[in-house]
Design a protein around this motif. Structure first.
Motif, PDB file in Angstrom:
ATOM      1  N   VAL A 104       1.096  -1.369   0.055  1.00 39.37           N
ATOM      2  CA  VAL A 104      -0.070  -0.051  -0.006  1.00 39.37           C
ATOM      3  C   VAL A 104       0.976   1.171  -0.004  1.00 39.37           C
ATOM      4  N   THR A 105       1.831   1.312   0.832  1.00 35.89           N
ATOM      5  CA  THR A 105       2.720   2.341   1.038  1.00 35.89           C
ATOM      6  C   THR A 105       3.395   2.458  -0.463  1.00 35.89           C
ATOM      7  N   LEU A 106       4.178   1.469  -1.004  1.00 42.32           N
ATOM      8  CA  LEU A 106       4.787   1.425  -2.295  1.00 42.32           C
ATOM      9  C   LEU A 106       3.630   1.950  -3.235  1.00 42.32           C
ATOM     10  N   SER A 107       2.612   1.542  -3.518  1.00 40.22           N
ATOM     11  CA  SER A 107       1.484   1.979  -4.429  1.00 40.22           C
ATOM     12  C   SER A 107       1.259   3.492  -4.257  1.00 40.22           C
ATOM     13  N   SER A 108       1.376   4.157  -3.175  1.00 40.64           N
ATOM     14  CA  SER A 108       1.039   5.443  -2.581  1.00 40.64           C
ATOM     15  C   SER A 108       2.281   6.273  -2.891  1.00 40.64           C
ATOM     16  N   PHE A 109       3.308   5.732  -3.203  1.00 44.65           N
ATOM     17  CA  PHE A 109       4.847   6.596  -2.951  1.00 44.65           C
ATOM     18  C   PHE A 109       5.238   6.406  -4.535  1.00 44.65           C
ATOM     19  N   LEU A 110       5.427   5.265  -5.101  1.00 41.04           N
ATOM     20  CA  LEU A 110       6.396   5.267  -6.288  1.00 41.04           C
ATOM     21  C   LEU A 110       5.928   5.907  -7.525  1.00 41.04           C
ATOM     22  N   PRO A 111       4.449   6.076  -7.966  1.00 39.47           N
ATOM     23  CA  PRO A 111       3.918   6.687  -8.999  1.00 39.47           C
ATOM     24  C   PRO A 111       4.140   7.926  -9.186  1.00 39.47           C
ATOM     25  N   SER A 112       3.951   8.597  -7.988  1.00 37.87           N
ATOM     26  CA  SER A 112       4.055   9.964  -7.704  1.00 37.87           C
ATOM     27  C   SER A 112       5.438  10.669  -8.005  1.00 37.87           C
ATOM     28  N   ILE A 113       6.490   9.827  -7.542  1.00 36.68           N
ATOM     29  CA  ILE A 113       8.008  10.132  -7.696  1.00 36.68           C
ATOM     30  C   ILE A 113       8.253   9.787  -8.985  1.00 36.68           C
ATOM     31  N   LEU A 114       7.775   8.774  -9.593  1.00 34.00           N
ATOM     32  CA  LEU A 114       8.179   8.576 -11.088  1.00 34.00           C
ATOM     33  C   LEU A 114       7.789   9.698 -12.001  1.00 34.00           C
ATOM     34  N   LEU A 115       6.680  10.221 -11.906  1.00 33.19           N
ATOM     35  CA  LEU A 115       5.738  10.879 -12.550  1.00 33.19           C
ATOM     36  C   LEU A 115       6.300  12.548 -12.638  1.00 33.19           C
ATOM     37  N   ARG A 116       6.960  12.880 -11.238  1.00 35.43           N
ATOM     38  CA  ARG A 116       6.961  14.183 -11.032  1.00 35.43           C
ATOM     39  C   ARG A 116       7.812  15.102 -12.369  1.00 35.43           C
ATOM     40  N   PRO A 117       8.570  14.330 -12.708  1.00 31.99           N
ATOM     41  CA  PRO A 117       9.216  15.217 -13.935  1.00 31.99           C
ATOM     42  C   PRO A 117       8.148  15.496 -15.095  1.00 31.99           C
ATOM     43  N   ILE A 118       7.089  14.734 -15.354  1.00 34.77           N
ATOM     44  CA  ILE A 118       6.484  15.124 -16.348  1.00 34.77           C
ATOM     45  C   ILE A 118       5.324  16.139 -15.686  1.00 34.77           C
ATOM     46  N   GLY A 119       4.984  15.951 -14.568  1.00 35.01           N
ATOM     47  CA  GLY A 119       3.999  16.998 -13.785  1.00 35.01           C
ATOM     48  C   GLY A 119       4.929  18.525 -13.743  1.00 35.01           C
ATOM     49  N   GLY A 120       6.351  18.257 -13.731  1.00 31.99           N
ATOM     50  CA  GLY A 120       6.979  19.369 -13.699  1.00 31.99           C
ATOM     51  C   GLY A 120       7.222  20.227 -15.201  1.00 31.99           C
ATOM     52  N   ILE A 121       6.912  19.397 -16.230  1.00 27.84           N
ATOM     53  CA  ILE A 121       6.710  19.968 -17.396  1.00 27.84           C
ATOM     54  C   ILE A 121       5.321  20.765 -17.630  1.00 27.84           C
ATOM     55  N   LEU A 122       4.451  19.979 -17.514  1.00 30.23           N
ATOM     56  CA  LEU A 122       2.959  20.495 -17.142  1.00 30.23           C
ATOM     57  C   LEU A 122       2.786  21.782 -16.299  1.00 30.23           C
ATOM     58  N   ALA A 123       3.633  21.782 -15.382  1.00 24.53           N
ATOM     59  CA  ALA A 123       3.720  23.069 -14.576  1.00 24.53           C
ATOM     60  C   ALA A 123       4.193  24.355 -15.222  1.00 24.53           C
TER      61      ALA A 123
END
Length: 437
Positions: free
Chosen positions: A44-63
């Protein structure tokens, strides 16, 4: 006026973080009670943590491409949808845990969109003189999550059940969306969305923003090292304390320790600390390292609590100093991409810690300090032997390495130069951020 707008956004995110903490605690307990296995709670912890970390560079581009208000709204709504997905299946009586993993993953994906935009929006709303206060308030929200959420979630689970906890979390996300709507300021860099070029090129821009300045890159590596040690502490403090005490004592220790982070974050949110950020960083990191070591030296709960309080009281000063020095040395128009890259680099330590802490404790360090173990006659005479003492030895080593890192950091000229470059805004004089330190 813009600081008041920042406070409005911050208040919404404070509620959202507390709500997320409620859900994280409740889902971990739910998974463990259903299966009796810590592995499922860890998933549960891994599911809640890992995707957000891996996708933050894409989120940064969108920002950096779009209005940061819009990105925060999309991120919060998507995260709420992930929690709602779990709630629907739980209400329908789904016996398996797959909806928990799926919903937590969806929610985490949208956190990866929201987080860089929220980070970068502080630069839009604050002046350079307000960065340290803003950073302190952000950490206050994070410390409130650790302080309030476990107690509230435990009480709610006992009184109302997990469905109520999830529903409250959804409501906090919607409150956060409302606060962003109240900010009638378009938060978008001067660069237009259609000027962005290829996404890979923008990822490269974000990477270059954090690597072209040697001081910034070294500072991010230092943050990753700190998150590695912090991940060990977060993962293993429970097993260590439970080896000689009970869950109620563990909860009390964690809450009292979190008061240290709360107090320091509040002080940083109220008072300015001057411009000697490199010195503050080194001092805070050294104190945190010594306190970390002390946690592992004993089984006395009062001494552990005092040491943990000191450790967490020092961390906001470390985080604030890093935040201000990095923010002030990267131009605003690429801050979204930069924070996306920083987000994944700085969290690599947590990922490594979550993956290795358990095996290191169970198969390496604990056997060394069992009664009759190889280190029982030497190290064991200092910190004791038996269950959990190997974890204590891990804490001693990690703390000493942290303190040593602080001493090294205090001598690095390129990091000290970052503190000297802190001025009235990001990328002082519009050129420094791109110059090698």
């Amino acid at each position: 006026m813009d600081f008041r707008k920042f406070l409005i956004v911050w208040a919404g995110q404070l509620l959202s973080m507390v709500g997320s903490g409620l859900t994280g605690f409740a889902l971990g307990v739910h998974a463990y009670v259903r299966t009796g296995m810590a592995t499922h709670a860890a998933l549960v912890t891994l599911s809640s943590f890992l995707p957000s970390i891996l996708l933050r560079p894409i989120g940064g581009i969108l920002a950096d491409r779009f209005d940061r208000r819009l990105m925060m709204i999309i991120g919060d709504i998507g995260s709420a949808a992930g929690v709602a997905f779990i709630l629907i299946f739980m209400t329908a009586g789904e016996p398996g845990l797959w909806p928990v993993y799926a919903g937590a993953t969806v929610s985490s994906v949208f956190v990866g969109i929201q987080s860089p935009a929220y980070k970068a929006s502080a630069t839009d709303l604050l002046t350079g003189e307000q960065y340290s206060k803003g950073s302190g308030l952000v950490q206050l929200a994070e410390s409130a999550r650790f302080l309030l959420s476990p107690f509230l979630a435990g009480w709610m689970l006992h009184q109302f059940g997990i469905a109520t906890v999830l529903a409250i979390d959804i409501a906090t996300y919607m409150t956060a969306v409302l606060t962003v709507f109240l900010i009638r300021k378009r938060m978008k860099p001067a660069r237009a969305a259609d000027e962005g070029g290829r996404w890979l090129a923008e990822l490269r821009d974000g990477w270059q923003a954090v690597t072209v300045n040697r001081g910034v890159f070294l500072l991010i590596l230092m943050i990753s090292l700190v998150t590695l040690f912090l991940g060990f502490l977060e993962t293993l403090i429970g097993p260590m304390v439970l080896s000689f005490s009970d869950a109620r004592t563990l909860g009390t220790i964690q809450t009292l320790c979190a008061l240290g982070m709360l107090a320091s974050s509040l002080l940083l949110g109220i008072f300015s600390v001057g411009r000697r950020y490199a010195d503050i960083l080194a001092a805070g990191l050294f104190i945190a390292g010594i306190a970390f070591s002390l946690i592992g030296t004993t089984t006395n709960v009062y001494f552990i609590t005092a040491s943990g309080f000191l450790f967490l009281a020092a961390m906001p000063f470390v985080n604030m100093s890093c935040d201000v020095m990095i923010r002030s040395n990267i131009p605003n128009e690429i801050q979204g991409r930069a924070w996306g890259i920083i987000g994944i680099l700085s969290q690599l330590g947590f990922i490594a810690a979550y993956a290795t802490a358990g095996p290191l404790a169970d198969y390496v360090f604990n056997p060394l300090l069992e009664d009759g173990g190889p280190l029982a006659p030497t190290v064991g005479r200092l910190i004791g032997t038996g269950p959990g003492r190997g974890i204590g030895f891990m804490f001693v080593i990690c703390g000493l390495l942290t303190a040593a890192s602080a001493l090294v950091l205090s001598r690095i000229r390129s990091i000290r130069a970052l503190s000297a470059n802190v001025a009235s805004g990001p990328g002082a004089e519009n050129g420094r951020a791109g110059e090698p330190a």
